[in-house]
Scaffold this active site. Structure first.
Site, PDB file in Angstrom:
ATOM      1  N   GLU A 140       0.829  -1.185   0.000  1.00  0.00           N
ATOM      2  CA  GLU A 140       0.000   0.000   0.000  1.00  0.00           C
ATOM      3  C   GLU A 140       0.871   1.245   0.000  1.00  0.00           C
ATOM      4  O   GLU A 140       2.017   1.183   0.444  1.00  0.00           O
ATOM      5  CB  GLU A 140      -0.968   0.004   1.186  1.00  0.00           C
ATOM      6  CG  GLU A 140      -0.315   0.057   2.554  1.00  0.00           C
ATOM      7  CD  GLU A 140      -1.341   0.219   3.663  1.00  0.00           C
ATOM      8  OE1 GLU A 140      -2.168   1.153   3.586  1.00  0.00           O
ATOM      9  OE2 GLU A 140      -1.304  -0.589   4.601  1.00  0.00           O
ATOM     10  N   CYS A 198      -2.796 -12.663 -14.814  1.00  0.00           N
ATOM     11  CA  CYS A 198      -2.682 -12.200 -16.195  1.00  0.00           C
ATOM     12  C   CYS A 198      -4.022 -11.799 -16.812  1.00  0.00           C
ATOM     13  O   CYS A 198      -4.069 -11.332 -17.949  1.00  0.00           O
ATOM     14  CB  CYS A 198      -2.023 -13.280 -17.056  1.00  0.00           C
ATOM     15  SG  CYS A 198      -0.302 -13.599 -16.602  1.00  0.00           S
TER      16      CYS A 198
END
Length: 340
Positions: free
Chosen positions: A103, A129
């Site tokens: 974060e 992906c």
């Protein structure tokens, strides 16, 4: 319950799509040289990256270029090519797998770099992906619903750190044959970036309509490929078999409803020549209609499908049907149609 979810979009077009190359070319021969002593000690044959995977080279960003830098480069290019005022972007989604910290989100760095408005909702969407295709689906849903006018989807992938660490680890005298085989997929990765601007069809009559598609999950296979910045452990054979089976099941449910039996181009996720050939056989599609970027770019993760589509843009005619074919670790699959 087993099955495939079909989704449709009525009012969304691709306004622009682009790819950005990382500058440093790293050949598979160079990687073989770095692992030469390990190959000899373990009696492994060099040349598998080029001979088996079909990947002769991949690219790396410079050490001073971060993942969000790459995503922002692609985002700026897509915005410039779209002609859309950045002030009109209502949603930014960063779909990158590669990230340097947990974060804050990668999206906030891209948002700041591009000077997007304070009213632009921004967040990360991660799904291996498949993330970019999921981002397209979510953005199109908001555009169709009238919640936003434009969305920017970005992806910046970098394999340098992961491959350097993996090469050092495999070069150690205590590395095993199993280590090399389980981490082989790590060496097929590539670096690059892609971005797309989506907008309303009414506002962009020359845009490329995002028609919709289908999604399907097979999460019982979620441990076949597990990765982080230090490496990726993959059951290559199991992942190939499960991925092809998932793609075949989705195709069986969605091909006829969408009329996908005769599509002009298939922009598929770029893994290797083994994966591409197997998927073409499973779906019974013409391999000549499947453009390849993996031989010189490697597997660029979520960036691969939009990067491949961008490379085909100048060869497509108005009205051509393009199927975006994605399968991501987990496993999840999404096939989505664009009418050029």
């Amino acid at each position: 319950m087993n099955g495939t979810t079909l989704f449709h979009h009525d009012s969304t077009v691709i306004v622009s799509v682009c790819g950005v190359d990382a500058p440093t070319v790293v050949t598979s021969a160079e990687i073989d040289d770095r692992l030469g002593a390990t190959y000899r000690r373990l009696r492994l044959r060099p040349g598998l990256l080029a001979g088996l995977a079909g990947i002769t080279e991949r690219r790396w960003w410079g050490p001073d270029v971060g993942f969000t830098d790459a995503a922002a480069l692609a985002g700026a290019k897509a915005l410039a090519e779209s002609g859309v005022d950045p002030a009109g972007i209502g949603l930014l989604i960063d779909t990158s797998v590669a990230r340097s910290h947990l974060e804050p989100s990668s999206a906030v760095a891209v948002h700041a770099a591009l000077g997007l408005p304070t009213t632009c909702v921004n967040f990360d969407l991660g799904n291996a992906c498949l993330g970019f295709l999921n981002g397209m689906q979510l953005a199109a849903s908001l555009i169709d619903a009238g919640r936003i006018d434009h969305a920017l989807i970005v992806d910046g992938e970098g394999s340098r750190h992961t491959q350097e660490i993996t090469l050092d680890r495999l070069a150690r005298p205590d590395s095993t044959r199993e280590d090399v085989l389980s981490q082989f997929a790590t060496l097929t990765l590539g670096s690059g970036a892609a971005a797309m601007v989506l907008g309303r069809a009414d506002d962009h009559p020359a845009g490329h309509r995002f028609r919709g598609g289908a999604i399907r999950a097979a999460t019982e296979h979620h441990r076949l490929c597990i990765g982080d910045l230090d490496g990726m452990s993959t059951d290559a054979g199991g992942l190939l078999d499960a991925g092809v089976a998932l793609g075949r099941a989705l195709w069986a449910d969605a091909r006829d409803p969408f009329g996908w039996g005769d599509v002009d181009r298939y922009c598929a996720h770029q893994v290797s020549q083994v994966h591409t050939r197997a998927m073409c056989r499973a779906l019974d599609i013409d391999s000549a209609r499947v453009p390849l970027t993996f031989p010189t770019r490697g597997n660029m993760g979520p960036a691969a499908v939009p990067y491949t589509l961008a490379g085909q843009a100048d060869t497509l005619d108005a009205g051509d049907r393009v199927l975006l074919v994605g399968v991501g670790s987990g496993l999840n699959a999404c096939f989505a149609e664009v009418v050029w």
